[in-house]
Scaffold this motif. Structure first.
Motif, PDB file in Angstrom:
ATOM      1  N   ILE A  15       5.063 -31.189  -0.202  1.00 55.54           N
ATOM      2  CA  ILE A  15       4.794 -30.345  -1.385  1.00 55.54           C
ATOM      3  C   ILE A  15       6.104 -30.016  -2.110  1.00 55.54           C
ATOM      4  O   ILE A  15       6.187 -30.120  -3.343  1.00 55.54           O
ATOM      5  CB  ILE A  15       4.036 -29.056  -0.980  1.00 55.54           C
ATOM      6  N   GLY A  16       7.136 -29.649  -1.341  1.00 56.03           N
ATOM      7  CA  GLY A  16       8.429 -29.302  -1.943  1.00 56.03           C
ATOM      8  C   GLY A  16       8.950 -30.420  -2.833  1.00 56.03           C
ATOM      9  O   GLY A  16       9.436 -30.188  -3.942  1.00 56.03           O
ATOM     10  N   CYS A  37      16.284 -24.729   0.570  1.00 55.02           N
ATOM     11  CA  CYS A  37      16.554 -24.402   1.967  1.00 55.02           C
ATOM     12  C   CYS A  37      15.722 -25.370   2.810  1.00 55.02           C
ATOM     13  O   CYS A  37      14.520 -25.517   2.564  1.00 55.02           O
ATOM     14  CB  CYS A  37      16.145 -22.956   2.232  1.00 55.02           C
ATOM     15  N   LYS A  43      15.340 -34.687   6.175  1.00 54.27           N
ATOM     16  CA  LYS A  43      14.357 -34.373   5.114  1.00 54.27           C
ATOM     17  C   LYS A  43      15.084 -34.095   3.798  1.00 54.27           C
ATOM     18  O   LYS A  43      14.647 -34.498   2.726  1.00 54.27           O
ATOM     19  CB  LYS A  43      13.529 -33.136   5.504  1.00 54.27           C
ATOM     20  N   ALA A  73       7.419 -23.708   0.513  1.00 52.24           N
ATOM     21  CA  ALA A  73       6.617 -24.879   0.900  1.00 52.24           C
ATOM     22  C   ALA A  73       7.116 -25.343   2.266  1.00 52.24           C
ATOM     23  O   ALA A  73       7.438 -26.521   2.453  1.00 52.24           O
ATOM     24  CB  ALA A  73       6.736 -25.984  -0.146  1.00 52.24           C
ATOM     25  N   CYS A  75       6.662 -23.239   6.063  1.00 56.14           N
ATOM     26  CA  CYS A  75       5.782 -22.915   7.198  1.00 56.14           C
ATOM     27  C   CYS A  75       5.473 -21.418   7.165  1.00 56.14           C
ATOM     28  O   CYS A  75       6.198 -20.637   6.541  1.00 56.14           O
ATOM     29  CB  CYS A  75       6.450 -23.285   8.522  1.00 56.14           C
ATOM     30  N   GLN A  76       4.413 -21.033   7.868  1.00 53.36           N
ATOM     31  CA  GLN A  76       3.971 -19.629   7.877  1.00 53.36           C
ATOM     32  C   GLN A  76       5.080 -18.657   8.279  1.00 53.36           C
ATOM     33  O   GLN A  76       5.197 -17.567   7.725  1.00 53.36           O
ATOM     34  CB  GLN A  76       2.839 -19.461   8.899  1.00 53.36           C
ATOM     35  N   SER A  97       2.273 -21.514   2.213  1.00 53.77           N
ATOM     36  CA  SER A  97       1.821 -21.268   3.594  1.00 53.77           C
ATOM     37  C   SER A  97       1.116 -19.914   3.631  1.00 53.77           C
ATOM     38  O   SER A  97       1.626 -18.922   4.174  1.00 53.77           O
ATOM     39  CB  SER A  97       3.021 -21.284   4.543  1.00 53.77           C
ATOM     40  N   PRO A 188      -2.393 -23.163  12.413  1.00 56.02           N
ATOM     41  CA  PRO A 188      -1.531 -22.633  11.350  1.00 56.02           C
ATOM     42  C   PRO A 188      -1.255 -23.604  10.212  1.00 56.02           C
ATOM     43  O   PRO A 188      -1.095 -23.183   9.069  1.00 56.02           O
ATOM     44  CB  PRO A 188      -0.240 -22.243  12.078  1.00 56.02           C
ATOM     45  N   THR A 248      -1.627 -32.559   4.863  1.00 52.92           N
ATOM     46  CA  THR A 248      -1.649 -31.887   3.564  1.00 52.92           C
ATOM     47  C   THR A 248      -2.453 -32.698   2.560  1.00 52.92           C
ATOM     48  O   THR A 248      -2.319 -33.912   2.491  1.00 52.92           O
ATOM     49  CB  THR A 248      -0.198 -31.699   3.067  1.00 52.92           C
TER      50      THR A 248
HETATM   51  N1  LIG Z   1      -2.267 -23.449   0.335  1.00 49.91           N
HETATM   52  C1  LIG Z   1      -2.766 -24.639   0.659  1.00 49.91           C
HETATM   53  O1  LIG Z   1      -3.914 -24.983   0.363  1.00 49.91           O
HETATM   54  C2  LIG Z   1      -1.916 -25.601   1.426  1.00 49.91           C
HETATM   55  C3  LIG Z   1      -2.278 -26.942   1.492  1.00 49.91           C
HETATM   56  C4  LIG Z   1      -1.451 -27.810   2.172  1.00 49.91           C
HETATM   57  C5  LIG Z   1      -0.322 -27.349   2.834  1.00 49.91           C
HETATM   58  N2  LIG Z   1      -0.014 -26.027   2.797  1.00 49.91           N
HETATM   59  C6  LIG Z   1       1.154 -25.494   3.512  1.00 49.91           C
HETATM   60  O2  LIG Z   1       2.314 -25.676   2.720  1.00 49.91           O
HETATM   61  C7  LIG Z   1       3.440 -25.843   3.582  1.00 49.91           C
HETATM   62  C8  LIG Z   1       4.203 -27.114   3.178  1.00 49.91           C
HETATM   63  O3  LIG Z   1       3.347 -28.236   3.350  1.00 49.91           O
HETATM   64  P1  LIG Z   1       3.938 -29.727   3.337  1.00 49.91           P
HETATM   65  O4  LIG Z   1       2.801 -30.648   3.395  1.00 49.91           O
HETATM   66  O5  LIG Z   1       4.935 -29.858   2.246  1.00 49.91           O
HETATM   67  O6  LIG Z   1       4.677 -29.755   4.760  1.00 49.91           O
HETATM   68  P2  LIG Z   1       5.834 -30.759   5.217  1.00 49.91           P
HETATM   69  O7  LIG Z   1       5.823 -30.714   6.704  1.00 49.91           O
HETATM   70  O8  LIG Z   1       5.719 -32.060   4.538  1.00 49.91           O
HETATM   71  O9  LIG Z   1       7.149 -30.031   4.683  1.00 49.91           O
HETATM   72  C9  LIG Z   1       7.603 -28.795   5.165  1.00 49.91           C
HETATM   73  C10 LIG Z   1       9.117 -28.817   5.116  1.00 49.91           C
HETATM   74  O10 LIG Z   1       9.607 -27.515   5.404  1.00 49.91           O
HETATM   75  C11 LIG Z   1      10.698 -27.642   6.312  1.00 49.91           C
HETATM   76  N3  LIG Z   1      10.790 -26.384   7.051  1.00 49.91           N
HETATM   77  C12 LIG Z   1      10.019 -25.961   8.075  1.00 49.91           C
HETATM   78  N4  LIG Z   1      10.410 -24.741   8.473  1.00 49.91           N
HETATM   79  C13 LIG Z   1      11.447 -24.394   7.679  1.00 49.91           C
HETATM   80  C14 LIG Z   1      12.285 -23.245   7.605  1.00 49.91           C
HETATM   81  N5  LIG Z   1      12.138 -22.226   8.452  1.00 49.91           N
HETATM   82  N6  LIG Z   1      13.253 -23.212   6.668  1.00 49.91           N
HETATM   83  C15 LIG Z   1      13.431 -24.253   5.811  1.00 49.91           C
HETATM   84  N7  LIG Z   1      12.676 -25.375   5.837  1.00 49.91           N
HETATM   85  C16 LIG Z   1      11.701 -25.437   6.762  1.00 49.91           C
HETATM   86  C17 LIG Z   1      10.359 -28.840   7.180  1.00 49.91           C
HETATM   87  O11 LIG Z   1      11.494 -29.392   7.796  1.00 49.91           O
HETATM   88  C18 LIG Z   1       9.732 -29.779   6.154  1.00 49.91           C
HETATM   89  O12 LIG Z   1      10.691 -30.592   5.518  1.00 49.91           O
HETATM   90  C19 LIG Z   1       2.905 -25.884   5.008  1.00 49.91           C
HETATM   91  O13 LIG Z   1       3.028 -24.612   5.628  1.00 49.91           O
HETATM   92  C20 LIG Z   1       1.445 -26.224   4.824  1.00 49.91           C
HETATM   93  O14 LIG Z   1       0.644 -25.732   5.869  1.00 49.91           O
HETATM   94  C21 LIG Z   1      -0.772 -25.174   2.091  1.00 49.91           C
END
Ligand SMILES: NC(=O)c1ccc[n+]([C@@H]2O[C@H](COP(=O)([O-])OP(=O)(O)OC[C@H]3O[C@@H](n4cnc5c(N)ncnc54)[C@H](O)[C@@H]3O)[C@@H](O)[C@H]2O)c1
Length: 271
Positions: A15-16, A37, A43, A73, A75-76, A97, A188, A248
């Motif tokens: 997503i980011g 961050c 990544k 974007a 984690c929780q 999240s 989560p 996702t």
């Molecule tokens: N609201 C919604 O409907 C919805 C839908 C899909 C995903 N999400 C959530 O959005 C978030 C991002 O999803 P994604 O698919 O991009 O995940 P992803 O795993 O592709 O990317 C997450 C990134 O965050 C980084 N990360 C993890 N913890 C971190 C921290 N403490 N500090 C900095 N970086 C950190 C990881 O290394 C990774 O690069 C997830 O929590 C996912 O559950 C929400």
């Protein structure tokens, strides 16, 4: 001409990256990406390659300090900390999240009493607009059935703790049924939509969630049924998974970008 909105992103994953590309191209006249961050250096490298330039890598606090709007974007777990910091520094925050908003209910109450702007995209579902309208009257029930491919659930805490053998799943299998408040901890990375529905509707203890899986499923499917004073509504959303992260849905990033568009241009259509 007014200054561009300074944006930072927490999490350079699926997503980011898509949101960053939208800031670079679609929102170029009104916004700029000033910092990110990310805890995994590989990544961040891939992220920079996709964007075509090196975005400054900063801590969570530095991201909040250096921007007008922070996009979470990651984690929780980062969400409570981010909420505290944006409240302190009076910044806007877009949260993906969404389950993280429910980890500390007292923090959410504090947010409601402050003037900070928290943006919560509809994410991987539709129907949030209807639920918002319905909430003006009485809502009797909100039920969510989420169906995910086996691979998307392998690392879920509930699957590991309950020792669910996903390899033995042949047809469709119900693996969890309970309150949204329980589902958010059990899955989560998979139940942000349950959290969003809970926040808009009748809360995490009254919103019911079923989690199902099937070996043959290739898409993330959400079935939502809402009953209330307004009548009854049902939605089925069959989501294509994101190319980079099968957990996702593609729609989640689209929804983040559409929410950003609303925030940057101020044109709001729909409830
Ligand atoms: N609201 C919604 O409907 C919805 C839908 C899909 C995903 N999400 C959530 O959005 C978030 C991002 O999803 P994604 O698919 O991009 O995940 P992803 O795993 O592709 O990317 C997450 C990134 O965050 C980084 N990360 C993890 N913890 C971190 C921290 N403490 N500090 C900095 N970086 C950190 C990881 O290394 C990774 O690069 C997830 O929590 C996912 O559950 C929400």
């Amino acid at each position: 001409m007014s200054a561009k909105k300074r944006i930072s992103i927490i999490g350079c994953g699926s997503i980011g990256t898509q949101v960053a590309l939208a800031i670079k191209d679609r929102f170029r006249p009104v916004a700029e990406l000033v910092a990110v961050c990310e805890i995994h250096s590989e990544k961040k490298e891939i992220f920079d390659q996709q964007l075509g330039f090196d975005v400054p890598l900063r801590t969570l606090l530095e991201c909040v300090e250096s921007s007008d709007l922070v996009i979470e974007a990651a984690c929780q777990e980062v969400v409570p900390d981010l909420l505290r910091q944006v409240m302190l520094l009076n910044r806007d925050l877009l949260v993906m999240s969404v389950g993280g908003l429910l980890l500390d209910p007292s923090l959410l109450e504090e947010v409601r009493s402050k003037r900070v702007r928290i943006l919560i995209p509809s994410g991987a579902i539709g129907g949030v607009d209807l639920l918002k309208s319905a909430h003006v009257g009485k809502i009797y029930s909100v039920e969510l059935t989420t169906k995910k491919p086996v691979e998307a659930l392998r690392e879920a805490p509930y699957v590991i703790q309950a020792k669910i053998d996903l390899d033995s799943v042949l047809g469709e299998k119900l693996i969890f049924e309970g309150k949204a408040s329980e589902a958010i901890r059990a899955f989560p990375q998979n139940v942000n939509v349950a959290a969003t529905l809970s926040l808009v509707g009748i809360g995490a203890d009254r919103t019911r969630v079923k989690m199902m899986t099937s070996r043959h499923l290739k898409k993330n499917v959400h079935e939502i049924v809402i009953e209330g004073e307004f009548g009854r509504a049902s939605f089925v959303i069959e989501n294509e998974p994101s190319h980079k992260n099968p957990k996702t849905s593609l729609l989640a990033a689209f929804s983040a970008i559409a929410t950003l568009e609303k925030a940057l241009f101020g044109l709001e259509i729909g409830t």
